[in-house]
Each structure stands twice: as structure tokens, then as C-alpha cells.
Design a protein around this motif. Structure first.
Motif, PDB file in Angstrom:
ATOM      1  N   GLU A 145       0.845  -1.191   0.000  1.00 21.55           N
ATOM      2  CA  GLU A 145       0.000   0.000   0.000  1.00 21.55           C
ATOM      3  C   GLU A 145       0.885   1.248   0.000  1.00 21.55           C
ATOM      4  O   GLU A 145       1.901   1.306   0.704  1.00 21.55           O
ATOM      5  N   GLN A 147       0.978   5.838  -0.864  1.00 17.96           N
ATOM      6  CA  GLN A 147       0.318   7.114  -1.132  1.00 17.96           C
ATOM      7  C   GLN A 147       1.201   7.936  -2.066  1.00 17.96           C
ATOM      8  O   GLN A 147       2.433   7.904  -1.963  1.00 17.96           O
ATOM      9  N   ARG A 148       0.564   8.686  -2.952  1.00 17.40           N
ATOM     10  CA  ARG A 148       1.328   9.552  -3.850  1.00 17.40           C
ATOM     11  C   ARG A 148       1.960  10.730  -3.101  1.00 17.40           C
ATOM     12  O   ARG A 148       3.046  11.203  -3.465  1.00 17.40           O
ATOM     13  N   ARG A 151       1.369  11.512   3.883  1.00 17.59           N
ATOM     14  CA  ARG A 151       0.270  11.878   4.776  1.00 17.59           C
ATOM     15  C   ARG A 151       0.081  10.775   5.801  1.00 17.59           C
ATOM     16  O   ARG A 151       0.314   9.601   5.509  1.00 17.59           O
ATOM     17  N   PHE A 154       2.085   7.364   6.211  1.00 17.16           N
ATOM     18  CA  PHE A 154       2.824   7.121   4.968  1.00 17.16           C
ATOM     19  C   PHE A 154       3.920   8.178   4.812  1.00 17.16           C
ATOM     20  O   PHE A 154       3.744   9.211   4.165  1.00 17.16           O
ATOM     21  N   THR A 215      -2.668   5.214  -3.775  1.00 19.32           N
ATOM     22  CA  THR A 215      -3.733   6.202  -3.599  1.00 19.32           C
ATOM     23  C   THR A 215      -3.235   7.554  -4.087  1.00 19.32           C
ATOM     24  O   THR A 215      -2.221   8.074  -3.604  1.00 19.32           O
ATOM     25  N   GLU A 216      -3.947   8.132  -5.065  1.00 18.76           N
ATOM     26  CA  GLU A 216      -3.586   9.421  -5.639  1.00 18.76           C
ATOM     27  C   GLU A 216      -4.130  10.565  -4.768  1.00 18.76           C
ATOM     28  O   GLU A 216      -5.001  10.345  -3.910  1.00 18.76           O
ATOM     29  N   ARG A 221      -7.614   5.261  -6.729  1.00 20.57           N
ATOM     30  CA  ARG A 221      -6.631   4.208  -6.475  1.00 20.57           C
ATOM     31  C   ARG A 221      -6.324   3.469  -7.769  1.00 20.57           C
ATOM     32  O   ARG A 221      -7.200   3.289  -8.614  1.00 20.57           O
TER      33      ARG A 221
END
Length: 388
Positions: A145, A147-148, A151, A154, A215-216, A221
Motif C-alpha cells: 500500500e 500514497q502519492r 500523509r 505514509f 492512492t492518488e 486508487r
């Protein structure tokens, strides 16, 4: 990839599998050989009576089909996608066999065995000093998993290649990249994505590629692949071996699940463990339109779960069919099957040595992380063609 050893191969440049396969069909077929189909069974003519062939890191000894344990039990027709993919980059002397592999796909396992025995000859692989038993390990493609944007939890970055000239040669170590302002600046703006667990980032680097469930920023996603792009030219040091040397586990118990368990028990020492490995791997992002297609190995073709292995190219050339005689992890269940040598890795060194590609997903991770099994192997080589 065993966690007491060194990392996975470093992926070569992209190649389109369909175009690679089409290359096989451009080879003109010679006249049919006179050997009848009924001779293409394990009782067909014996291997040539010579002393074998010396390769840079192995010796090949001609063998009979009856020597291959479990030969009649494997679903050998399943190897055809891997074999045909390798035919897009055939070894010298394989053009005829590759053309026939494309144009004569077997209808079932029996037909596949007949085809293989008609056109190929088994050779037992041993070390230069005559050792026939070696080591089988496993590797897989992680799914993590991500994140772009950083946050929440992450906060661990995955980087692309630094800007040319931004790093010294050899590059900064893992610890320096985490702590030195100049080193950190060399990677600023090169972040591809962020993951939550530093061990997930290490896992991707050791395996050399992986999949991100990404996740963008807009909340959408998608699934993408991280492919190997390069590294910092520092030596690889196994964190598993680092733990063994400090008495935290033994060589027999060292595995990826054991390393994760140790990290959960010792969160204050995770950074110390990570810094023990100075090598950092950089990635490039690739689309993943078909999740059923594996990552490309060192031969430049997609790996097939359960039918692709990594080898020492000084022992076995890429594209060679290989018969494995080993067992499944943590059991005595035989693992005897036909695979194709399509990959390599810095830990895959020696004559009787194979890293078995389990695929992707949780089961593949569990099997690969625990696989350290005794191994014997045979290669299949075109009849009448003496190996070089």
C-alpha cells in the motif's frame, strides 16, 4: 530471495512480450528431423558418451531422461508460456527449437513430454568439483500500500534515480541518505510514492521490483509496478545476517517473517538494522494494465509464477529449460518441475543454485520468505548442439 543472502536481480530494460514471441516465428523451419515421436519418451536413445561440458561455474554431464525424478508427474505443458517468452531472446543455437516451440504448442502434458524429449537432451548440472547438490531459495513480487503524497503514517519515500551528477561515485550510503543534508538534497523531488513501513520499502528494494496499491491525491486508487532503475553502488549487506551475527536469530530461523517479528519487538532498533545495509535501490514507475503479467527478469521477459527461476548465468544460460528436484518450504513435499532460467541475482552464485519465482500475493511472500531447500537440477539443451 532469502533474507540471509543478497538481493534480487536488477531488472533490465523493458521489452514487450508479444513482440518477443513474434520474433520466434520469423525463424524458418528446417526439414523435420528423422527421429520418430515414439522415440521421444524416457526410453529413447542415451546421451552422447563423453565426459561432459565445462562452463565458467559448472560442469554439465549428459544424462538420460530416466534420471529426472518425477519427470512423468509434472504438468510440463504449463511451462510453454515461459519457454515461448524466452524464445524472444534465444541463446545461440536455439533458433530451430524456438521456432518449433511457437508453431507446435502441445495439446497436453503427454504431448509436451514427447516434444521436449524429441528436441532436447538432458544434462545433469554439477559444480566444477563434482558436487551435485546445491540450494534452492525463493523470491516474489511484493504488493505494498502506498500514497502519492506523504500523509498520516505514509512517510517512508520510494525514490527514482537521482538527477545525474547529484551523487558521488559510489553514492551515499543508506545512513548518509537519511542523515546528511547534501545527501538528502540529492533525492529531493525524486519521490515516486510513500509507504508506511520502512520494512516494506526495504522489501521492495531487496526484491528489486514490486507492485504498489497507490492512492492518488484525489483519492483514486490504481495498481502500478515499481521496476528496478539502479542503485547507489554500495555493497549489499543482508539485514538477516546482521541479526544472526548479533544472536537475534539463527541461520536456520532467519526469514522475512522472522525479521518482521523482530522489528515489531524492537522498534527502537529498526533504524540501526536498516543502516546495516548501505545499498539503496532506486525505481521507475510502470503501468500495470494486466495484473496477471509478472515483472521482467534479467533476460528481459516477464517472469511466470512457478515456471521461472533465477540462476547464475555462468552456470546456466538465460532461456534454458531446467528440471528442478527440491522440496517445498518447511516440508518434505517434493517440488519437481520444469522451469526456465530467466533471471539472476547477486546472491545466486554457483553451479547448482536456483531462486524460484513464486509470483505475488501473501502466499507467494510466505513461501518465498521461508524457502531454503536442498536442490539438484538438470538442464535441457537442443539435441545435436554441444553446449558452449
Amino acid at each position: 530471495m532469502p533474507w540471509t543472502l543478497a538481493p534480487r536481480r536488477h531488472r533490465v530494460a523493458a521489452a514487450i512480450a508479444a513482440a518477443a514471441l513474434a520474433a520466434c516465428t520469423s525463424v524458418p523451419l528446417p526439414p523435420e528431423r528423422p527421429a520418430p515421436v515414439e522415440d521421444a519418451r524416457p526410453a529413447h536413445p542415451p546421451a552422447p558418451p563423453d565426459a561432459g561440458v565445462e562452463r565458467p561455474r559448472s560442469r554439465w554431464i549428459p544424462a538420460d531422461w530416466g534420471e529426472l525424478p518425477g519427470w512423468n508427474e509434472d504438468r510440463v505443458a504449463e511451462v510453454w508460456p515461459a519457454l515461448r517468452a524466452s524464445c524472444g531472446r534465444p541463446a545461440r543455437g536455439w533458433a530451430e527449437v524456438c521456432a518449433r516451440a511457437m508453431l507446435e504448442p502441445p495439446a497436453d502434458d503427454g504431448a509436451a513430454r514427447e516434444w521436449l524429449a524429441r528436441w532436447l537432451q538432458p544434462w545433469r548440472v554439477e559444480s566444477p568439483d563434482g558436487q551435485t547438490e546445491g540450494l534452492a531459495t525463493g523470491y516474489f513480487e511484493p504488493l505494498v500500500e502506498a500514497q502519492r503524497q506523504p500523509r498520516g503514517a505514509f512517510r517512508v519515500p520510494l525514490h527514482g534515480l537521482p538527477t545525474p551528477g547529484a551523487m558521488p561515485k559510489p553514492g551515499w550510503t543508506r545512513q548518509q541518505l537519511d542523515t546528511l543534508p547534501a545527501a538528502r538534497a540529492a533525492l529531493r523531488g525524486r519521490e515516486i510514492a510513500w509507504v508506511a513501513d520502512p520494512l516494506d520499502a526495504l522489501l521492495l528494494q531487496v526484491q528489486g521490483s514490486g507492485r504498489l496499491a497507490l492512492t492518488e491525491p484525489d483519492g483514486s486508487r490504481r495498481l502500478v509496478r515499481l521496476a528496478f532503475a539502479g542503485h547507489n553502488e554500495q555493497p549489499y549487506k543482508s539485514v538477516g545476517r546482521w541479526l544472526v551475527e548479533r544472536g537475534e536469530m539463527t541461520l536456520d530461523t532467519a526469514s522475512w517473517p522472522a525479521i518482521r517479528a523482530w522489528a515489531r519487538r524492537n522498534p527502537q532498533r529498526v533504524q540501526e538494522m536498516l543502516w546495516a545495509n548501505p545499498r539503496v535501490v532506486f525505481f521507475r514507475e510502470e503501468p500495470l494494465p494486466d495484473p496477471s503479467v509478472g515483472p521482467r527478469g534479467a533476460q528481459g521477459v516477464p517472469l511466470v509464477p512457478g515456471r521461472s527461476i533465477a540462476v547464475d548465468a555462468g552456470s546456466i544460460p538465460y532461456g534454458t529449460p531446467v528440471w528442478l528436484d527440491t522440496t517445498e518450504p518447511l516440508s518434505a513435499t517434493p517440488l519437481r518441475r520444469l522451469v526456465v532460467a530467466q533471471d539472476t541475482g547477486s546472491a545466486i552464485v554457483g553451479a547448482v543454485r536456483a531462486d524460484y519465482f513464486w509470483g505475488w500475493g501473501e502466499e507467494a511472500e510466505a513461501q518465498a520468505g521461508r524457502m531454503k531447500q536442498p536442490l539438484r537440477l538438470w538442464v535441457l539443451w537442443p539435441r545435436g548442439l554441444r553446449p558452449q
